[in-house]
Design a protein around this motif. Structure first.
Motif, PDB file in Angstrom:
ATOM      1  N   MET A 147      39.184  -1.534 -65.974  1.00 31.85           N
ATOM      2  CA  MET A 147      39.961  -1.980 -65.390  1.00 31.85           C
ATOM      3  C   MET A 147      39.152  -2.495 -63.386  1.00 31.85           C
ATOM      4  O   MET A 147      38.981  -3.643 -63.464  1.00 31.85           O
ATOM      5  N   CYS A 148      38.616  -1.769 -63.393  1.00 30.47           N
ATOM      6  CA  CYS A 148      37.788  -1.275 -61.454  1.00 30.47           C
ATOM      7  C   CYS A 148      37.178  -2.612 -61.365  1.00 30.47           C
ATOM      8  O   CYS A 148      37.383  -3.613 -60.641  1.00 30.47           O
ATOM      9  N   ASP A 149      36.019  -2.337 -63.042  1.00 29.46           N
ATOM     10  CA  ASP A 149      34.990  -3.276 -62.728  1.00 29.46           C
ATOM     11  C   ASP A 149      35.639  -4.488 -62.988  1.00 29.46           C
ATOM     12  O   ASP A 149      34.896  -5.553 -62.121  1.00 29.46           O
ATOM     13  N   ALA A 150      36.463  -4.885 -64.073  1.00 29.22           N
ATOM     14  CA  ALA A 150      36.828  -5.671 -64.938  1.00 29.22           C
ATOM     15  C   ALA A 150      37.566  -7.006 -63.674  1.00 29.22           C
ATOM     16  O   ALA A 150      36.947  -8.327 -62.638  1.00 29.22           O
ATOM     17  N   ILE A 151      38.340  -6.164 -62.227  1.00 29.85           N
ATOM     18  CA  ILE A 151      38.706  -6.827 -61.223  1.00 29.85           C
ATOM     19  C   ILE A 151      37.707  -7.234 -59.955  1.00 29.85           C
ATOM     20  O   ILE A 151      37.637  -8.042 -59.394  1.00 29.85           O
ATOM     21  N   THR A 152      36.969  -6.219 -59.752  1.00 27.69           N
ATOM     22  CA  THR A 152      35.887  -6.335 -58.808  1.00 27.69           C
ATOM     23  C   THR A 152      34.632  -7.570 -59.439  1.00 27.69           C
ATOM     24  O   THR A 152      34.687  -8.734 -58.409  1.00 27.69           O
ATOM     25  N   ASN A 153      34.206  -7.515 -59.937  1.00 28.84           N
ATOM     26  CA  ASN A 153      33.724  -8.481 -61.013  1.00 28.84           C
ATOM     27  C   ASN A 153      34.676 -10.521 -60.504  1.00 28.84           C
ATOM     28  O   ASN A 153      34.178 -10.690 -60.489  1.00 28.84           O
ATOM     29  N   ALA A 154      35.963 -10.330 -61.370  1.00 35.36           N
ATOM     30  CA  ALA A 154      36.946 -11.080 -60.875  1.00 35.36           C
ATOM     31  C   ALA A 154      36.925 -11.989 -59.569  1.00 35.36           C
ATOM     32  O   ALA A 154      36.110 -12.734 -59.092  1.00 35.36           O
ATOM     33  N   ILE A 155      37.036 -10.657 -58.895  1.00 38.83           N
ATOM     34  CA  ILE A 155      36.791 -11.119 -57.507  1.00 38.83           C
ATOM     35  C   ILE A 155      35.366 -11.079 -56.692  1.00 38.83           C
ATOM     36  O   ILE A 155      35.816 -12.514 -55.922  1.00 38.83           O
ATOM     37  N   LYS A 156      35.033 -10.955 -57.041  1.00 38.86           N
ATOM     38  CA  LYS A 156      33.052 -11.555 -56.625  1.00 38.86           C
ATOM     39  C   LYS A 156      32.542 -12.345 -57.115  1.00 38.86           C
ATOM     40  O   LYS A 156      31.572 -13.429 -56.392  1.00 38.86           O
ATOM     41  N   THR A 157      33.598 -12.861 -57.825  1.00 37.68           N
ATOM     42  CA  THR A 157      32.551 -14.729 -59.225  1.00 37.68           C
ATOM     43  C   THR A 157      33.858 -15.778 -57.682  1.00 37.68           C
ATOM     44  O   THR A 157      33.331 -16.417 -57.522  1.00 37.68           O
ATOM     45  N   VAL A 158      34.887 -15.030 -57.051  1.00 40.03           N
ATOM     46  CA  VAL A 158      35.402 -15.901 -56.333  1.00 40.03           C
ATOM     47  C   VAL A 158      34.944 -15.794 -54.234  1.00 40.03           C
ATOM     48  O   VAL A 158      34.405 -17.419 -53.802  1.00 40.03           O
ATOM     49  N   ASP A 159      34.526 -14.618 -54.276  1.00 39.25           N
ATOM     50  CA  ASP A 159      33.760 -13.979 -52.991  1.00 39.25           C
ATOM     51  C   ASP A 159      32.916 -12.799 -53.210  1.00 39.25           C
ATOM     52  O   ASP A 159      33.213 -11.879 -52.492  1.00 39.25           O
ATOM     53  N   ALA A 160      31.907 -13.502 -53.283  1.00 40.08           N
ATOM     54  CA  ALA A 160      30.194 -12.228 -53.386  1.00 40.08           C
ATOM     55  C   ALA A 160      30.536 -11.577 -52.411  1.00 40.08           C
ATOM     56  O   ALA A 160      29.950 -10.217 -52.276  1.00 40.08           O
ATOM     57  N   ASN A 161      31.040 -11.480 -51.200  1.00 38.40           N
ATOM     58  CA  ASN A 161      31.002 -11.063 -50.169  1.00 38.40           C
ATOM     59  C   ASN A 161      32.163  -9.909 -49.195  1.00 38.40           C
ATOM     60  O   ASN A 161      32.276  -9.702 -48.551  1.00 38.40           O
ATOM     61  N   ALA A 162      33.216 -10.407 -50.247  1.00 36.43           N
ATOM     62  CA  ALA A 162      34.702  -9.507 -50.767  1.00 36.43           C
ATOM     63  C   ALA A 162      34.973  -7.799 -50.398  1.00 36.43           C
ATOM     64  O   ALA A 162      33.417  -7.611 -51.177  1.00 36.43           O
ATOM     65  N   SER A 163      35.192  -7.474 -49.830  1.00 34.47           N
ATOM     66  CA  SER A 163      35.544  -6.086 -49.423  1.00 34.47           C
ATOM     67  C   SER A 163      36.673  -5.501 -50.031  1.00 34.47           C
ATOM     68  O   SER A 163      37.303  -5.978 -50.413  1.00 34.47           O
ATOM     69  N   ILE A 164      36.422  -5.003 -51.594  1.00 35.52           N
ATOM     70  CA  ILE A 164      37.560  -4.326 -52.207  1.00 35.52           C
ATOM     71  C   ILE A 164      37.980  -3.202 -52.190  1.00 35.52           C
ATOM     72  O   ILE A 164      36.467  -2.559 -52.692  1.00 35.52           O
ATOM     73  N   GLN A 165      38.965  -2.754 -52.736  1.00 35.04           N
ATOM     74  CA  GLN A 165      38.945  -1.249 -52.869  1.00 35.04           C
ATOM     75  C   GLN A 165      39.943  -1.109 -53.943  1.00 35.04           C
ATOM     76  O   GLN A 165      40.861  -1.658 -53.942  1.00 35.04           O
ATOM     77  N   SER A 166      40.344  -0.538 -54.616  1.00 30.15           N
ATOM     78  CA  SER A 166      41.213   0.430 -55.520  1.00 30.15           C
ATOM     79  C   SER A 166      42.255   0.970 -56.756  1.00 30.15           C
ATOM     80  O   SER A 166      40.703   2.131 -56.135  1.00 30.15           O
TER      81      SER A 166
END
Length: 50
Positions: free
Chosen positions: A1-20
């Motif tokens: 789950m985490c990798d898929a969500i992280t990759n999806a968010i990074k396609t919108v904003d490559a500099n986003a900070s993500i915690q799950s």
């Protein structure tokens, strides 16, 4: 789950900070992008946001 969500968010904003957290199913995102854009990207990979 985490990798898929992280990759999806990074396609919108490559500099986003993500915690799950898999146990609580909570994802925290710090981004310059809109909330709706992030939610759409997460939903697109099969994890609708609420």
């Amino acid at each position: 789950m985490c990798d898929a969500i992280t990759n999806a968010i990074k396609t919108v904003d490559a500099n986003a900070s993500i915690q799950s957290d898999l146990k609580t199913k909570i994802v925290l995102v710090e981004t310059e992008s809109s909330e709706s854009a992030i939610k759409k990207a997460i939903a697109k990979v099969g994890y609708p946001a609420s």
